[in-house]
Every structure is written in C-alpha cells, then in structure tokens.
Design a protein around this motif. Structure first.
Motif, PDB file in Angstrom:
ATOM      1  N   VAL A   1      -1.769  -7.112  -3.754  1.00  0.00           N
ATOM      2  CA  VAL A   1      -1.228  -8.177  -2.903  1.00  0.00           C
ATOM      3  C   VAL A   1      -2.370  -9.090  -2.475  1.00  0.00           C
TER       4      VAL A   1
ATOM      5  N   GLU B   1       1.703  -1.318  -4.747  1.00  0.00           N
ATOM      6  CA  GLU B   1       0.430  -0.570  -4.715  1.00  0.00           C
ATOM      7  C   GLU B   1      -0.450  -1.060  -5.853  1.00  0.00           C
ATOM      8  N   ARG B   2      -1.755  -1.207  -5.544  1.00  0.00           N
ATOM      9  CA  ARG B   2      -2.669  -1.753  -6.566  1.00  0.00           C
ATOM     10  C   ARG B   2      -3.101  -0.681  -7.563  1.00  0.00           C
TER      11      ARG B   2
ATOM     12  N   GLY C   1      -8.976  12.203   4.592  1.00  0.00           N
ATOM     13  CA  GLY C   1      -7.614  12.677   4.822  1.00  0.00           C
ATOM     14  C   GLY C   1      -7.339  14.036   4.224  1.00  0.00           C
ATOM     15  N   GLU C   2      -8.131  15.028   4.652  1.00  0.00           N
ATOM     16  CA  GLU C   2      -7.946  16.354   4.067  1.00  0.00           C
ATOM     17  C   GLU C   2      -7.443  17.379   5.081  1.00  0.00           C
ATOM     18  N   LEU C   3      -7.548  17.050   6.371  1.00  0.00           N
ATOM     19  CA  LEU C   3      -7.011  17.968   7.380  1.00  0.00           C
ATOM     20  C   LEU C   3      -5.873  17.259   8.108  1.00  0.00           C
TER      21      LEU C   3
ATOM     22  N   ARG D   1      -7.994   1.109   5.135  1.00  0.00           N
ATOM     23  CA  ARG D   1      -9.270   0.832   5.819  1.00  0.00           C
ATOM     24  C   ARG D   1      -9.853  -0.537   5.461  1.00  0.00           C
TER      25      ARG D   1
ATOM     26  N   GLY E   1       0.818  -1.208   0.000  1.00  0.00           N
ATOM     27  CA  GLY E   1       0.000   0.000   0.000  1.00  0.00           C
ATOM     28  C   GLY E   1       0.849   1.253   0.000  1.00  0.00           C
TER      29      GLY E   1
ATOM     30  N   GLY F   1      -0.292   4.411   0.295  1.00  0.00           N
ATOM     31  CA  GLY F   1      -1.160   5.502   0.727  1.00  0.00           C
ATOM     32  C   GLY F   1      -0.357   6.402   1.652  1.00  0.00           C
ATOM     33  N   VAL F   2      -1.051   7.008   2.619  1.00  0.00           N
ATOM     34  CA  VAL F   2      -0.387   7.979   3.504  1.00  0.00           C
ATOM     35  C   VAL F   2       0.767   7.323   4.268  1.00  0.00           C
ATOM     36  N   SER F   3       0.472   6.239   4.982  1.00  0.00           N
ATOM     37  CA  SER F   3       1.525   5.654   5.829  1.00  0.00           C
ATOM     38  C   SER F   3       2.558   4.897   4.997  1.00  0.00           C
TER      39      SER F   3
ATOM     40  N   ASP G   1      -4.454   2.722   9.032  1.00  0.00           N
ATOM     41  CA  ASP G   1      -5.847   2.257   9.124  1.00  0.00           C
ATOM     42  C   ASP G   1      -5.962   0.734   9.136  1.00  0.00           C
TER      43      ASP G   1
ATOM     44  N   GLY H   1      -6.781  10.685  11.519  1.00  0.00           N
ATOM     45  CA  GLY H   1      -6.294   9.406  10.976  1.00  0.00           C
ATOM     46  C   GLY H   1      -4.897   9.505  10.383  1.00  0.00           C
ATOM     47  N   MET H   2      -4.634  10.601   9.647  1.00  0.00           N
ATOM     48  CA  MET H   2      -3.302  10.728   9.036  1.00  0.00           C
ATOM     49  C   MET H   2      -2.246  11.026  10.088  1.00  0.00           C
TER      50      MET H   2
HETATM   51  C1  LIG Z   1     -14.758  10.332   5.679  1.00  0.00           C
HETATM   52  C2  LIG Z   1     -13.362  10.333   6.195  1.00  0.00           C
HETATM   53  C3  LIG Z   1     -12.711  11.540   6.385  1.00  0.00           C
HETATM   54  C4  LIG Z   1     -11.410  11.553   6.881  1.00  0.00           C
HETATM   55  N1  LIG Z   1     -10.821  12.763   7.101  1.00  0.00           N
HETATM   56  C5  LIG Z   1      -9.591  12.809   7.651  1.00  0.00           C
HETATM   57  C6  LIG Z   1      -8.954  14.067   7.908  1.00  0.00           C
HETATM   58  O1  LIG Z   1      -9.484  15.144   7.621  1.00  0.00           O
HETATM   59  N2  LIG Z   1      -7.727  14.037   8.473  1.00  0.00           N
HETATM   60  C7  LIG Z   1      -7.086  12.870   8.774  1.00  0.00           C
HETATM   61  O2  LIG Z   1      -5.968  12.909   9.286  1.00  0.00           O
HETATM   62  N3  LIG Z   1      -7.656  11.673   8.517  1.00  0.00           N
HETATM   63  C8  LIG Z   1      -8.872  11.610   7.960  1.00  0.00           C
HETATM   64  N4  LIG Z   1      -9.436  10.414   7.675  1.00  0.00           N
HETATM   65  C9  LIG Z   1      -8.663   9.174   7.910  1.00  0.00           C
HETATM   66  C10 LIG Z   1      -7.499   9.060   6.921  1.00  0.00           C
HETATM   67  O3  LIG Z   1      -7.957   9.181   5.601  1.00  0.00           O
HETATM   68  C11 LIG Z   1      -6.806   7.711   7.096  1.00  0.00           C
HETATM   69  O4  LIG Z   1      -6.566   7.495   8.469  1.00  0.00           O
HETATM   70  C12 LIG Z   1      -5.474   7.626   6.361  1.00  0.00           C
HETATM   71  O5  LIG Z   1      -5.645   7.859   4.987  1.00  0.00           O
HETATM   72  C13 LIG Z   1      -4.874   6.232   6.586  1.00  0.00           C
HETATM   73  O6  LIG Z   1      -3.700   6.065   5.866  1.00  0.00           O
HETATM   74  P1  LIG Z   1      -3.220   4.578   5.509  1.00  0.00           P
HETATM   75  O7  LIG Z   1      -1.836   4.743   4.955  1.00  0.00           O
HETATM   76  O8  LIG Z   1      -3.400   3.664   6.641  1.00  0.00           O
HETATM   77  O9  LIG Z   1      -4.209   4.075   4.374  1.00  0.00           O
HETATM   78  P2  LIG Z   1      -4.503   4.677   2.933  1.00  0.00           P
HETATM   79  O10 LIG Z   1      -4.028   6.084   2.828  1.00  0.00           O
HETATM   80  O11 LIG Z   1      -5.934   4.392   2.661  1.00  0.00           O
HETATM   81  O12 LIG Z   1      -3.595   3.779   1.950  1.00  0.00           O
HETATM   82  C14 LIG Z   1      -3.841   2.421   1.708  1.00  0.00           C
HETATM   83  C15 LIG Z   1      -3.227   2.085   0.357  1.00  0.00           C
HETATM   84  O13 LIG Z   1      -3.152   0.674   0.207  1.00  0.00           O
HETATM   85  C16 LIG Z   1      -3.514   0.326  -1.134  1.00  0.00           C
HETATM   86  N5  LIG Z   1      -3.961  -1.067  -1.090  1.00  0.00           N
HETATM   87  C17 LIG Z   1      -5.037  -1.560  -0.441  1.00  0.00           C
HETATM   88  N6  LIG Z   1      -5.096  -2.904  -0.584  1.00  0.00           N
HETATM   89  C18 LIG Z   1      -4.033  -3.262  -1.352  1.00  0.00           C
HETATM   90  C19 LIG Z   1      -3.561  -4.497  -1.839  1.00  0.00           C
HETATM   91  N7  LIG Z   1      -4.195  -5.655  -1.562  1.00  0.00           N
HETATM   92  N8  LIG Z   1      -2.435  -4.516  -2.603  1.00  0.00           N
HETATM   93  C20 LIG Z   1      -1.780  -3.353  -2.894  1.00  0.00           C
HETATM   94  N9  LIG Z   1      -2.193  -2.153  -2.447  1.00  0.00           N
HETATM   95  C21 LIG Z   1      -3.301  -2.104  -1.683  1.00  0.00           C
HETATM   96  C22 LIG Z   1      -4.613   1.336  -1.449  1.00  0.00           C
HETATM   97  O14 LIG Z   1      -4.806   1.456  -2.863  1.00  0.00           O
HETATM   98  C23 LIG Z   1      -4.053   2.612  -0.812  1.00  0.00           C
HETATM   99  O15 LIG Z   1      -3.219   3.326  -1.709  1.00  0.00           O
HETATM  100  C24 LIG Z   1     -10.747  10.354   7.183  1.00  0.00           C
HETATM  101  C25 LIG Z   1     -11.393   9.135   6.996  1.00  0.00           C
HETATM  102  C26 LIG Z   1     -12.694   9.125   6.512  1.00  0.00           C
HETATM  103  C27 LIG Z   1     -13.409   7.817   6.335  1.00  0.00           C
END
Ligand SMILES: Cc1cc2nc3c(=O)[nH]c(=O)nc-3n(C[C@H](O)[C@H](O)[C@H](O)COP(=O)(O)OP(=O)(O)OC[C@H]3O[C@@H](n4cnc5c(N)ncnc54)[C@H](O)[C@@H]3O)c2cc1C
Length: 453
Positions: free
Chosen positions: A130, A31-32, A42-44, A166, A8, A10-12, A291, A303-304
């Motif tokens: 994956v 990444e998929r 994830g906008e703030l 998530r 993944g 994404g952010v983390s 997440d 969350g971010m």
């Molecule tokens: C409505 C809503 C509003 C939010 N607003 C905020 C906010 O304002 N501020 C804030 O800090 N947080 C906010 N969040 C939470 C925030 O978006 C997440 O906590 C944050 O994006 C988590 O980062 P992550 O790296 O864990 O996952 P993600 O950023 O979701 O990254 C996961 C990545 O894994 C990839 N992936 C998934 N499965 C696979 C696989 N099998 N193989 C390869 N790749 C894969 C996905 O494509 C993605 O790129 C909000 C959440 C929601 C639901």
C-alpha cells in the motif's frame, strides 16, 4: 466498496480480518509479503493477549505450532532466580484456574492467523504494497497498492485500518509522529537448553541492560540481548565480539556453551526497539492500531497483547456500528481510541519503567532495582499485583502507580531504617534514599506523560 480495508496481515491485521469476516463484514486484507515473516519479534504471548484471541474465536491459532505454556516470569539477579506466577483465574463456584501465556515461533503464529482470515468467505486477500490513501471530501475512502506486476490498484472501503506495523508508512500519511528508538534487540536461538526458570518468561538482569529468554519450541530457546546506544557492527564481527566478551559471561553458566555455539553458527539477528506514544491523529474514515499506533520496549513481551486487544476492541465496536453511516463509524473510532487507553497505558508504562529499573543506569535506579526485587519477594499482593498488570488482564493504571509507589517507599524506608526486615543496610543512608526517590520520579514522569497523551 468493502466495509473495511486492512493494511497489513500481521498480528493485529490478520486477527482483525478473521474476526470481521466471521461477523459477516466484507473485508479486503492487503499484505506486501505473504511469506511467513522471518522475524524474532512477538514470541511470548501474555495471558491478556490469549484472552483477546479467545474473545475473537481465534484461540486455535496457538494450537499445533509447538507453543510452550508459560505460567509467569523468572527474574535472575546476582546469580539467584526468583519466580513470579500469574495470579490464578477465579472460576464460578470458587474454583481457580492456572493463568497461562504461550511462547512460540512468531512466523508459525502469524501463518495460523492468516490462514484463518483467508479461510473466511468474507475476506478477500490482496498481494501488494500500500502506497497511499484515497481521500475525497476530507474523508479517507480507500487505498492504493502496487501489486506484484507493479500495477497500481485501488480498493475502496467505508473504513481503512492501518495495521502496517512498526515501520508503518501509513502512520506518516495520517500525520502521526514517528517513534523514538530506545535500544536494539539481538535475537539468539539456542538449542536443547533449560531456562533458569523453566515454564516462565525469563529476565536476566545484566550490564548494561537486561536479557530476555523464552522457550519458543520444545527444543528452542530464544535469548533477546538488549543493546542500548549504537549497535556494534554485524558484518565486521563487532557484534559477535560484544556478545562473546560482554554478554556471555553474564549468562547463567549452563546457557553459555549453547550461546557461544549459536554465535559461532551466526544464529543471531538484530533490530531496533521503539517507543511510540498512542496519541492518534483523527482522520475521518481511517484508524490505526497495533504497532502503527503505539509501541513500547519488548522487556515485558506485551506488543501482541496490545495489538490483539486493539483488534478485539475495534471488531467489537464495529459489530455494533451501522457501517453505512460515516458518522457512526467515526464515533466508533473515537470510542476505540478512548477505550484502548487503560490497557495500553498500563503496558506502556510498565515496559518503560521496568526497562529503566532493570538497566539501573545510576545509583538511584540501582537502589530502585534492589527495592523492586525485595518487593516481589514479599509475595502476596506485592507479587500478584505486578504480575496481574504484566499479564495484560488488569488494565488499571491506578494499580500500576500504587505498586510503583509502594516499591519506591519500600526502597526509601529501607535506606532510612537500617537493619530492618526489608533492609540489608546497617546505617541510615539519607543520600541513597533521596537518590532513589529522585530516580523513581524521573523514571515514571515521562512514562506517564507519554501514556496519557
Ligand atoms: C525485539 C522485539 C521483540 C518482541 N517480542 C515480543 C514478545 O515476546 N511478545 C509480544 O507480545 N510482542 C513482542 N514484540 C512486539 C510485537 O512483535 C509487535 O507489537 C506486534 O507484532 C505488532 O503487531 P502489528 O499487527 O501491529 O504489526 P506486525 O505484526 O508487524 O504486522 C504488520 C504487517 O504489515 C505489513 N505491511 C507493512 N507495510 C505494508 C504496506 N505498505 N502494505 C502492505 N502491507 C504492509 C507487514 O508486512 C506485516 O505483515 C517484540 C518487538 C520487538 C522489536
């Protein structure tokens, strides 16, 4: 064999890959979907998330994306907006610096993180989904993914990081429990409007639950409408009707026209909000973060901050780990799960409790909500403490419990001692005081249990 394989970008995952690559580790980042994620999540970014970015040398990722500085939160309740600022940072020499967060278009931020990771000579990016982990001798030794042509490929690594977000599939593979759906968020994008509290994250207290509003670009304001229970149908127009009839009348008047226009233009999307306790399942050779491991309601926009805090902590620990030694890796993973707890517990409990109190589903919680707003209006520590917690810069669960208890006591006392400075009531209200105390307890208890797992 890579040092670390990350699932993944994404952010983390992207932040972790960039940092580990910079530290000289050999990283595979799978990444998929490498297109910018079309999400309104994830906008703030709270100041604590910004500090984690800075600590990883990634602060430039909020530059050049039209990110908007935020200096605190505004709470609009009964037509009145009260603003709360993050406490200033103390600099050496007694000077103070304004504490800021940033709000932006999520895809632009993720793109910047990904570009930084890809630019590292030590990070190899891979396109594919994956499907499973490769385990041998009771230890995870790698992963398999399916590339664009449908061919199954294997990546071998000393440590596999599940940063797949998530809907994590790896969470299931690693035996962790599934998240609980709390409510839905509907995202609506408004153009050329001013927020009730400009330069802040905004909470608009409404029925049946709160709305959030952020300026995410010089012309763009995001409204997040919380919908508890079942989501009205999007295709048959039920959702648009709900937004027009129930939500729009509760928005400050100057936002209503732009909100109705955005609904008409179909500029709305919905997605579920989840809560997930951070309890890890220990599987040697693998670790979960962001997440995939832990979620909370987005009411605090944190969350971010947790996800980037995870990336920073894990990368700091791996920097000091002998990667050729599986026991040393496992010890670092154990430390990671333990040391991330103070920040995640504070932000999880805060989000859970604030969501319940803002929603105020019942008379006890309504009184708690009034008490909370009166508490913030006292100013001084009563405003600075909660804002320090919300910023993600004060990972102190005891401080959270202290302020929560103080709010409940203020509420109880102003029900019992009428016509005081802190109470609008004229006669003692025993029933109200006990309702408030019971609601305060029943709100925080499950949050505590979940956070301390
Ligand atoms: C409505 C809503 C509003 C939010 N607003 C905020 C906010 O304002 N501020 C804030 O800090 N947080 C906010 N969040 C939470 C925030 O978006 C997440 O906590 C944050 O994006 C988590 O980062 P992550 O790296 O864990 O996952 P993600 O950023 O979701 O990254 C996961 C990545 O894994 C990839 N992936 C998934 N499965 C696979 C696989 N099998 N193989 C390869 N790749 C894969 C996905 O494509 C993605 O790129 C909000 C959440 C929601 C639901």
């Amino acid at each position: 064999v890579y040092d670390v394989a990350i699932i993944g970008a994404g952010v983390s995952g992207a932040a972790l890959a960039a940092r580990l690559g910079h530290l000289g580790m050999q990283v595979a980042l799978v990444e998929r979907d490498w297109r910018p994620p079309q999400l309104f999540v994830g906008e703030l970014l709270q100041p604590g998330g910004l500090a984690a970015l800075e600590g990883m040398g990634l602060a430039h990722c909020v530059e050049g994306i039209d990110a908007q500085p935020t200096r605190g939160f505004g709470v609009t309740y009964n037509g009145e907006t009260h603003s709360l600022v993050y406490p200033a940072r103390k600099l050496p020499g007694g000077r103070e610096q304004e504490t800021l967060g940033y709000a932006f278009h999520h895809p632009r931020f993720v793109e910047r993180l990904r570009q930084t990771a890809e630019a590292s000579a030590n990070v190899e990016v891979k396109h594919g989904t994956v499907g499973s982990l490769v385990s041998e001798g009771g230890r995870v030794r790698g992963l398999t993914y399916r590339d664009k042509t449908g061919t199954e490929r294997t990546v071998r690594a000393r440590l596999v990081v599940a940063a797949d977000g998530r809907n994590s599939r790896l969470r299931r593979n690693l035996g962790k429990q599934e998240p609980e759906r709390v409510s839905y968020s509907v995202g609506v994008l408004l153009r050329d409007v001013e927020l009730p509290c400009p330069g802040c994250g905004n909470v608009i207290v409404a029925q049946p639950s709160p709305m959030l509003a952020y300026r995410i670009g010089s012309r763009d304001v995001r409204i997040l409408v919380d919908v508890p229970g079942k989501l009205p149908g999007t295709r048959n127009g039920e959702l648009a009707t709900h937004l027009r009839a129930v939500v729009a009348p509760q928005l400050p008047e100057h936002l209503r026209g732009a909100f109705l226009l955005a609904i008409e233009k179909g500029r709305l999307r919905a997605m579920p909000n989840y809560a997930l306790a951070p309890k890890p399942e220990r599987v040697p050779g693998a670790v979960m973060l962001g997440d995939a491991l832990n979620m909370r309601h987005p009411v605090t926009g944190s969350g971010m901050t947790v996800a980037l805090g995870d990336a920073r902590l894990l990368s700091d620990l791996l920097r000091d780990t002998e990667l050729g030694d599986p026991d040393a890796i496992d010890a670092s993973v154990t430390r990671f799960y333990k040391e991330r707890k103070p920040l995640s517990s504070v932000l999880d409990m805060l989000a859970g409790a604030l969501y319940d109190v803002f929603r105020a589903d019942g008379p006890g919680l309504e009184r708690m909500r009034e008490a909370m707003i009166r508490y913030w209006k006292l100013g001084g520590r009563a405003a600075a403490g909660p804002m320090a917690l919300l910023s993600g810069l004060a990972p102190r669960p005891s401080m959270l419990l202290w302020h929560y208890t103080a709010v409940a006591l203020l509420g109880v006392s102003s029900n019992l001692v009428p016509a005081s400075q802190t109470s609008p009531r004229r006669t003692p209200d025993l029933r109200g005081a006990s309702q408030l105390a019971a609601a305060a307890l029943s709100t925080i208890r499950p949050q505590l249990r979940r956070a301390l797992l």
